[in-house]
Design an enzyme around this catalytic site. Structure first.
Site, PDB file in Angstrom:
ATOM      1  N   SER A  16     -35.831 -85.494  46.615  1.00  0.00           N
ATOM      2  CA  SER A  16     -34.868 -84.797  46.316  1.00  0.00           C
ATOM      3  C   SER A  16     -34.618 -84.665  44.698  1.00  0.00           C
ATOM      4  O   SER A  16     -34.128 -83.643  44.109  1.00  0.00           O
ATOM      5  CB  SER A  16     -33.574 -85.544  46.616  1.00  0.00           C
ATOM      6  OG  SER A  16     -33.353 -86.914  46.352  1.00  0.00           O
ATOM      7  N   LYS A  27     -30.525 -80.002  43.571  1.00  0.00           N
ATOM      8  CA  LYS A  27     -29.105 -79.550  43.152  1.00  0.00           C
ATOM      9  C   LYS A  27     -29.046 -78.153  42.560  1.00  0.00           C
ATOM     10  O   LYS A  27     -27.871 -77.353  42.771  1.00  0.00           O
ATOM     11  CB  LYS A  27     -28.634 -80.318  42.117  1.00  0.00           C
ATOM     12  CG  LYS A  27     -28.125 -81.794  42.750  1.00  0.00           C
ATOM     13  CD  LYS A  27     -26.812 -81.980  43.537  1.00  0.00           C
ATOM     14  CE  LYS A  27     -26.528 -83.238  43.811  1.00  0.00           C
ATOM     15  NZ  LYS A  27     -25.129 -83.210  44.810  1.00  0.00           N
TER      16      LYS A  27
END
Lengths: 316, 316
Positions: free
Chosen positions: A305, A56
């Site tokens: 991720s 992110k």
């Protein structure tokens, strides 16, 4: 810009240049045990080892660093209960600008503390989407800050795509890349990066069965709103936007849905065999690779991720 | 070869060429939080991400691949209850030769299973050093296998040194390198590699207070036998040999001793902030860096030696 604008491959390459000094070029980890289990060479792009513990930060940095000085001076804001919150605060701290994150009451203490540790201001609200949006609107009106959406933003998508771009620069001959899908920002950026490098790479998504709006949307050929999802992969509860739906429809071969048990099995493998701390969302793409139907190509890339989780409540 | 022969820097470079195709060039991980905490740039050489989950495979591979065909045909053997056991079996499987490991009854099931998973044969014995040595002698007499000692062997020390060699190739201007010390093989190899690259690098060891024979030996100027050690770092219970004592006395600046609480604190930091699964022994060098007296140089290297542990019994 048009409402459904998507980043180009050049935008992703520009994002890479913009953010490089401020985040890690994360390692690509391999495991012979994994290769033997799958019958293919698997390359794990380790965004759990990224600054802020998740991919992110790439999108947040690209958005924050792309603001004009005038915009930047008024700061940035978002509502988030997940990794976007801390990563936006981190990105804002890199540029030295204010950051406000609207977080629902009851958000994990670790997530709230992480925002504050990067100098972000937390505004609490009731734990409903309506309350989050209302309070964020008030913050934006009060401060003149720029909203940085966690995924429905071409700058954020371009930043997210830099992880796959790095992977393909390092391992150029992948036949397949798989990434988890939530709001679709990571998967959109991954797909645009992959097809910019090599139109022959198959791009797959992996999604929890308990929050499978993306899978159902691709099957239906139109964006299907999800019902309230339930999955251990708490980072994958968001829904596609029109923008990310378009990107997925254009670029993504298919989406594999995986159960929570399959996610936990992949997570356990990553902890025990590859020695990586991975959150459930971060293990979802590996679970998808295992479950994906049909023969695998010789080499496959998997986006891990993120790695932010409470170590006191591991599911094994 | 003479009983106290040590590998040269050239031996370590040769080991690197010999083993490169069979083990990982492990990533070097950094963390801005860690840099801020320590006031220096810290580079973590992640041998927990090595094949077999520990640096031990480097020495085992170098020894096994260096055997003549005639020696190799008779196989290799060792007594071990730790990472050397599985790593030797792994190295033997690479060469396709037999491997026997004598393991004490009650050794962790995961360690026994790991040896077998690489095709090694496990011979159980009573859990005393005398029993281990006696049973190993019988195995060697029966099979004609070559004993590969876990650390008191120049080939094993040379292999262990390749981790530091890789680290210094990637980050050439380190002022300090710190590694954990048990039998002293890793620290000896680290020191010879470091000083072969740059005589100005300070080499430090880190040792649990509950198993501090190396520290006491360096202070006394002679090898001091330890009493039975007690530490959470179960990989660091071995004692120096005359050979590794000589290497440490010649090359090592000093040894920092750390408590189990300090090791657990470093371990928790590595899990939570760097997303690395690290066993207590593997976190000991970071604990030592934190505790080391005096100002730190601008850049420091830390050998994270391994990541094999039971995730069901994390100490936090």
């Amino acid at each position: 810009m048009p409402a459904l604008d998507l980043p180009s491959f050049d935008d992703i390459r520009e994002a890479q240049r913009r953010i490089a000094a401020h985040c890690h070029r994360t390692p690509v980890v391999t495991s012979r045990t994994l290769d033997e289990l799958t019958g293919t060479e698997v390359f794990l792009k380790c965004e759990n080892l990224q600054r802020g513990g998740a991919f992110k930060v790439r999108g947040a940095l690209n958005a924050v660093l792309g603001l004009t000085d005038e915009q930047a001076a008024r700061g940035v804001a978002a509502h988030s209960s997940g990794n976007h919150a801390a990563c936006l605060a981190l990105a804002a701290s890199v540029r030295g600008i204010p950051c406000v994150v609207v977080m629902p009451r009851g958000a994990p203490r670790a997530k709230v503390d992480a925002v504050r540790s990067y100098g972000g201001r937390v505004v609490e609200c009731e734990p409903t989407l309506a309350a989050r949006e209302k309070v964020l609107a008030e913050v934006l009106a009060d401060t003149g800050a720029t909203e940085i959406h966690p995924y429905d933003d071409p700058r954020v998508i371009a930043g997210a795509g830099t992880a796959c771009l790095e992977l393909l620069e390092e391992i150029p001959d992948l036949g397949l890349v798989i990434a988890p899908v939530s709001g679709g920002g990571l998967l959109s950026g991954t797909a645009i990066a992959a097809h910019g490098c090599d139109t022959g790479v198959e791009v797959w998504g992996a999604e929890p069965t308990g929050a499978d709006d993306a899978h159902r949307s691709l099957v239906a050929g139109r964006r299907v709103a999800g019902s309230a999802g339930h999955t251990i992969a708490d980072g994958l509860l968001a829904e596609l936007s029109d923008r990310t739906f378009l990107a997925l429809r254009a670029h993504v071969h298919d989406i594999v849905t995986v159960t929570d048990d399959e996610i936990i099995e992949a997570m356990r493998f990553l902890f025990e065999r590859t020695k990586l701390v991975v959150e459930p969302s971060g293990a979802t793409a590996l679970a998808g690779l295992w479950k994906r139907p049909g023969p695998l190509p010789e080499r496959a890339g998997v986006i891990i991720s993120g790695g932010n989780l409470d170590l006191g409540s591991l599911p094994f």
